[in-house]
Design a protein around this motif. Structure first.
Motif, PDB file in Angstrom:
ATOM      1  N   ARG A  12       0.825  -1.205   0.000  1.00  0.00           N
ATOM      2  CA  ARG A  12       0.000   0.000   0.000  1.00  0.00           C
ATOM      3  C   ARG A  12       0.866   1.266   0.000  1.00  0.00           C
ATOM      4  NH1 ARG A  12      -3.258  -1.507   5.279  1.00  0.00           N
ATOM      5  NH2 ARG A  12      -1.153  -2.292   5.753  1.00  0.00           N
ATOM      6  N   PHE A  38       0.513   5.772   0.288  1.00  0.00           N
ATOM      7  CA  PHE A  38      -0.340   6.948   0.486  1.00  0.00           C
ATOM      8  C   PHE A  38       0.506   8.210   0.558  1.00  0.00           C
ATOM      9  CE2 PHE A  38       0.500   5.513   4.899  1.00  0.00           C
ATOM     10  CZ  PHE A  38       0.922   6.692   5.505  1.00  0.00           C
ATOM     11  N   GLU A  87      -0.583  -0.376  -4.433  1.00  0.00           N
ATOM     12  CA  GLU A  87      -1.945   0.141  -4.488  1.00  0.00           C
ATOM     13  C   GLU A  87      -2.137   1.287  -3.506  1.00  0.00           C
ATOM     14  OE1 GLU A  87      -4.557  -3.069  -3.648  1.00  0.00           O
ATOM     15  OE2 GLU A  87      -4.085  -4.181  -5.491  1.00  0.00           O
ATOM     16  N   ILE A 143      -4.597   3.455  -0.839  1.00  0.00           N
ATOM     17  CA  ILE A 143      -5.442   3.003   0.262  1.00  0.00           C
ATOM     18  C   ILE A 143      -6.855   2.664  -0.215  1.00  0.00           C
ATOM     19  CG2 ILE A 143      -6.432   3.674   2.499  1.00  0.00           C
ATOM     20  CD1 ILE A 143      -3.406   3.107   2.479  1.00  0.00           C
ATOM     21  N   ASN A 144      -7.296   3.303  -1.284  1.00  0.00           N
ATOM     22  CA  ASN A 144      -8.638   3.017  -1.808  1.00  0.00           C
ATOM     23  C   ASN A 144      -8.662   1.820  -2.753  1.00  0.00           C
ATOM     24  OD1 ASN A 144      -7.474   3.982  -4.152  1.00  0.00           O
ATOM     25  ND2 ASN A 144      -8.742   5.827  -4.296  1.00  0.00           N
ATOM     26  N   GLY A 145      -7.514   1.156  -2.915  1.00  0.00           N
ATOM     27  CA  GLY A 145      -7.452  -0.041  -3.751  1.00  0.00           C
ATOM     28  C   GLY A 145      -7.025   0.202  -5.182  1.00  0.00           C
ATOM     29  N   SER A 146      -6.892   1.454  -5.594  1.00  0.00           N
ATOM     30  CA  SER A 146      -6.459   1.748  -6.963  1.00  0.00           C
ATOM     31  C   SER A 146      -4.995   1.352  -7.141  1.00  0.00           C
ATOM     32  CB  SER A 146      -6.621   3.241  -7.269  1.00  0.00           C
ATOM     33  OG  SER A 146      -7.970   3.624  -7.203  1.00  0.00           O
ATOM     34  N   ILE A 169      -3.987   9.992  -2.638  1.00  0.00           N
ATOM     35  CA  ILE A 169      -4.921   9.527  -1.609  1.00  0.00           C
ATOM     36  C   ILE A 169      -4.165   9.366  -0.294  1.00  0.00           C
ATOM     37  CG2 ILE A 169      -6.520   7.704  -0.919  1.00  0.00           C
ATOM     38  CD1 ILE A 169      -7.461   9.359  -3.301  1.00  0.00           C
ATOM     39  N   GLU A 197      -3.611   8.550   3.977  1.00  0.00           N
ATOM     40  CA  GLU A 197      -3.810   7.398   4.861  1.00  0.00           C
ATOM     41  C   GLU A 197      -5.245   7.317   5.373  1.00  0.00           C
ATOM     42  OE1 GLU A 197      -2.821  10.792   7.633  1.00  0.00           O
ATOM     43  OE2 GLU A 197      -2.253  10.151   5.608  1.00  0.00           O
ATOM     44  N   ASN A 252      -7.759   7.856   3.422  1.00  0.00           N
ATOM     45  CA  ASN A 252      -8.541   7.589   2.215  1.00  0.00           C
ATOM     46  C   ASN A 252      -9.261   8.845   1.722  1.00  0.00           C
ATOM     47  OD1 ASN A 252      -9.405   6.011   0.086  1.00  0.00           O
ATOM     48  ND2 ASN A 252     -11.167   5.165   1.182  1.00  0.00           N
ATOM     49  N   THR A 253      -8.579   9.968   1.860  1.00  0.00           N
ATOM     50  CA  THR A 253      -9.100  11.241   1.363  1.00  0.00           C
ATOM     51  C   THR A 253      -8.162  11.767   0.278  1.00  0.00           C
ATOM     52  OG1 THR A 253      -7.895  12.452   3.085  1.00  0.00           O
ATOM     53  CG2 THR A 253     -10.184  11.834   3.559  1.00  0.00           C
ATOM     54  N   THR A 254      -8.692  12.575  -0.619  1.00  0.00           N
ATOM     55  CA  THR A 254      -7.867  13.157  -1.682  1.00  0.00           C
ATOM     56  C   THR A 254      -7.092  14.352  -1.143  1.00  0.00           C
ATOM     57  OG1 THR A 254      -9.460  12.479  -3.365  1.00  0.00           O
ATOM     58  CG2 THR A 254      -7.896  14.194  -3.972  1.00  0.00           C
TER      59      THR A 254
END
Length: 256
Positions: A102, A104, A160, A162-165, A185, A187, A189-191
């Protein structure tokens, strides 16, 4: 492996006892096979290794069946048992899938005095703890002598957000100056809309090595530091420009 073993048994069974008429018409093939068996399995059994050992085992077991007075149906039943026995001796290996790592961008920002590379890693780990992500993490960051590429784990699996992208298929893909998606993104899960990120690192993970590009090894606010742009997916994601070290910028954090 199991499929190869089953095919092997079926072919040998046909030639050894299930279809004698085919065997008679294929004497050359059988003669060559018998010569191979005598040379590799009978005269010098210590030479049999790996798949060769499997072939020797197959010949031995099928020859045992061929010598019996059982009916063809009985031989087929015994053949199936031999296949099961062989699969126990040579099981199909279980492949462990390679997990994704992961990535971020921190939701918090810092000036160039990060406390060195170790201090930057601590800041990543603090954000991981705050978000409850777990795992061991490091900052995508180089100083004047140690590169991000030499500090971070080179994953053979994907990377990837945190949102899986997915941003890359592997370390090699990550460091080819092109991402599948921007690292924007956090930690949480915000932009993150604060694009410039402390890096001092080219897109291939090497040190940027330009004067005043590491805030004096990330220990000062009175020099200059190189950054990447988190809105980009070309090499600029890691190497975009330089700003003064008194500025406050986020970090890229990578799971190890």
């Amino acid at each position: 492996m199991k499929m190869k073993i089953k095919i092997l048994f079926v072919v040998l069974a046909i030639f050894l006892f299930l279809a004698p008429e085919i065997l008679a018409a294929s004497s050359s093939f059988f003669s060559n096979a018998q010569n191979w068996y005598n040379s590799n399995c009978v005269r010098r059994p210590e030479r049999a290794r790996g798949q060769q050992a499997v072939l020797c085992y197959a010949f031995d077991k099928l020859n045992e069946l061929h010598q019996t007075n059982d009916t063809q149906d009985q031989k087929i039943t015994e053949l199936e048992q031999r296949i099961e026995d062989l699969e126990v001796l040579h099981p199909t290996p279980t492949l462990t899938p390679i997990s994704a790592k992961r990535v971020f961008i921190t939701s918090t920002i810092y000036n160039g005095n990060l406390g060195g590379l170790a201090g930057a890693d601590v800041k990543c780990q603090e954000r991981v703890t705050a978000a409850g992500l777990g795992g061991s993490w490091k900052a995508w960051l180089s100083d004047d002598s140690i590169s991000a590429g030499s500090r971070l784990t080179h994953n053979s699996g994907s990377y990837e957000l945190i949102n899986g992208s997915k941003i890359a298929d592997s370390w090699e893909d990550l460091t080819d100056f092109s991402l599948d998606a921007p690292i924007n993104i956090s930690e949480l899960n915000t932009t993150v809309n604060n694009p410039w990120v402390w890096t001092n690192t080219f897109g291939d993970g090497t040190i940027r090595q330009i004067n005043n590009s590491s805030c004096i090894n990330w220990s000062s606010t009175s020099s200059g530091g190189s950054t990447g742009d988190s809105s980009r997916t070309d090499g600029g994601w890691s190497d975009f420009g330089a700003i003064v070290c008194s500025s406050s910028r986020p970090l890229y954090c990578f799971e190890q």
